[in-house]
Design an enzyme around this catalytic site. Structure first.
Site, PDB file in Angstrom:
ATOM      1  N   ASN A  18       0.880  -1.171   0.000  1.00 27.97           N
ATOM      2  CA  ASN A  18       0.000   0.000   0.000  1.00 27.97           C
ATOM      3  C   ASN A  18       0.922   1.226   0.000  1.00 27.97           C
ATOM      4  O   ASN A  18       1.441   1.623   1.038  1.00 27.97           O
ATOM      5  CB  ASN A  18      -0.888  -0.034   1.251  1.00 27.97           C
TER       6      ASN A  18
ATOM      7  N   HIS B 235     -12.921   3.060   0.104  1.00 30.08           N
ATOM      8  CA  HIS B 235     -12.931   2.015   1.150  1.00 30.08           C
ATOM      9  C   HIS B 235     -13.609   0.740   0.631  1.00 30.08           C
ATOM     10  O   HIS B 235     -14.106  -0.067   1.431  1.00 30.08           O
ATOM     11  CB  HIS B 235     -13.702   2.462   2.416  1.00 30.08           C
TER      12      HIS B 235
END
Ligand code: AMP
Length: 398
Positions: free
Chosen positions: A7, A180
């Site tokens: 990430n 999300h």
């Protein structure tokens, strides 16, 4: 199988080496201050060990090399050869309308992620840099992109269209995308598993409440609406982000105070939300402490946040024609019993009945509604890394 999950942010990079089947995490950590100096925090859960290093990281390539070196180290490593890494799964923030699911990274996919940069000017370039750095340091290892926006691509047009002249959607791609998505997908799937029912038979409202927050309506396993919009600035008030507001406020404040757009956006992104209302902190723990000490603005910030989430729960139940389960996840949702209680109480009219004792927990998968509650309320710790690793393994295996 060993999957490395990456990430990459603009100056940081989180990683996790894990087995998506057994869910074992071999190592995880964080590179910080990339482009400034460079710091690596490396954790090996099996040894309950944490290591910290100062390593020069002029670019993400040095950061990825530092991660690889840490994973291979004789002292604190967890693999003997880089060839043990079967694939790399990358979190990519924006896939626009091009990606409704995770994909193997090819030159065409890279070009498409690049085309989405105007939609996520801060995030996608960092994700691209992370992918390129991995390709350089681990040539030939299969890479998969998992998009934050992908899960919400099932939203119907009535949910994603803004009431602007239609050409801004057609020509400029201005629409609700939602974010999300990996978290909403993970917790809604877990909710179905916990309830022992196929997700295709369930209406679920997922509340991802953290520093950034979003709520999603998941009908039959598909996202049909969500609170974040064209950018992650929309929806409920967040740590420092305003959430939804009247666009007329921008003109009023800009004229009154002489702000330019950059200053205005900085206020909306960095100085608003619960920080803005409370004047205390963006961290919910600090705000709760201040509220408990009698700080009225801190109490108001919490109330405004909880009220905003509660309204969405009602709205999404209406949108789906009912709700079977409400899920709380992320930092606040997983840890903050008061916030969960204040959001889910007073909803008895729609079949939600909380169990105060059951709700008095942190960070574990559990039912927090009363046994006779028609709508189940669930606490489910999110695990975006596991979802990324599972997608990556599935795609690489074909
Ligand atoms: P996340 O962005 O998901 O990492 O969530 C971060 C937020 O979770 C921060 O605002 C924290 O204050 C909040 N948080 C973490 N633990 C607690 C807790 N025990 N009670 C209230 N908020 C918490």
């Amino acid at each position: 199988m060993k999957i490395l999950v990456i990430n990459a942010g603009s100056s940081s990079l989180k990683y996790q080496l894990m087995d998506p089947e057994t869910k074992e995490v071999f190592a995880k950590g964080l590179c910080e201050r990339i482009g400034i100096d460079g710091r690596l925090t490396h954790k090996v859960p099996a040894k309950d060990a944490k290591y910290e290093f100062e390593i020069p990281m002029p670019t993400h390539a040095e950061a990825i090399q530092a991660v690889l070196d840490a994973l291979l180290s004789a002292e604190h490593g967890v693999i003997k050869s880089a060839s043990e890494i079967d694939a790399v799964g990358h979190r990519v923030v924006h896939g626009g309308e091009k990606f409704a699911s995770s994909v193997r990274i090819t030159d065409d996919v890279m070009a498409a992620i690049d085309e989405c940069i105007p939609l996520a000017p801060l995030h996608n370039p960092a994700n691209i840099t992370g992918i390129k750095a991995c390709e350089k340091v681990m040539p030939g290892v299969p890479m998969v992109a998992v998009f934050d926006t992908a899960f919400h691509q099932t939203m119907p047009a009535k949910s994603y269209i803004y009431a602007l002249p239609y050409e801004y959607y057609e020509n400029d791609k201005v629409r609700r995308y939602g974010f999300h998505g990996t978290s909403h997908r993970y917790v809604s799937a877990r909710a179905a598993a916990m309830l022992g029912k196929p997700i295709e038979e369930l209406k679920i409202i997922t509340c991802h409440l953290g520093n950034g927050s979003s709520v999603a309506a998941v009908d039959c396993g598909k996202s049909v609406d969500t609170s974040m919009g064209f950018t992650p600035l929309a929806g409920v008030p967040m740590g420092t982000r305003s959430g939804d507001l009247d666009a007329g406020i921008l003109e009023y404040l800009m004229n009154k105070h002489g702000y330019d757009m950059k200053e205005m956006m900085n206020i909306l992104n960095k100085k608003s939300g619960v920080l803005g209302i409370s004047g205390v902190s963006s961290d919910f723990r600090d705000i709760e402490n201040a509220a408990n000490d009698g700080n009225q603005r801190a109490a108001l910030a919490l109330e405004a946040f909880q009220y905003s989430v509660k309204k969405l729960v009602g709205a999404y139940a209406a949108a789906m024609g009912g709700v079977d389960a409400i899920v709380f996840t992320a930092g606040v949702g997983e840890n903050d019993a008061n916030t969960r209680m204040n959001i889910a109480s007073g909803l008895e009219f729609m079949g939600v009945k909380m169990d105060a004792a059951a709700n008095n927990v942190r960070g574990k998968e559990t039912v927090i509604s009363a046994a006779d509650s028609k709508v189940k309320v669930l606490l489910i710790p999110t695990d975006e890394e596991l979802m990324i690793a599972q997608d990556t393994a599935a795609i690489v295996k074909g």
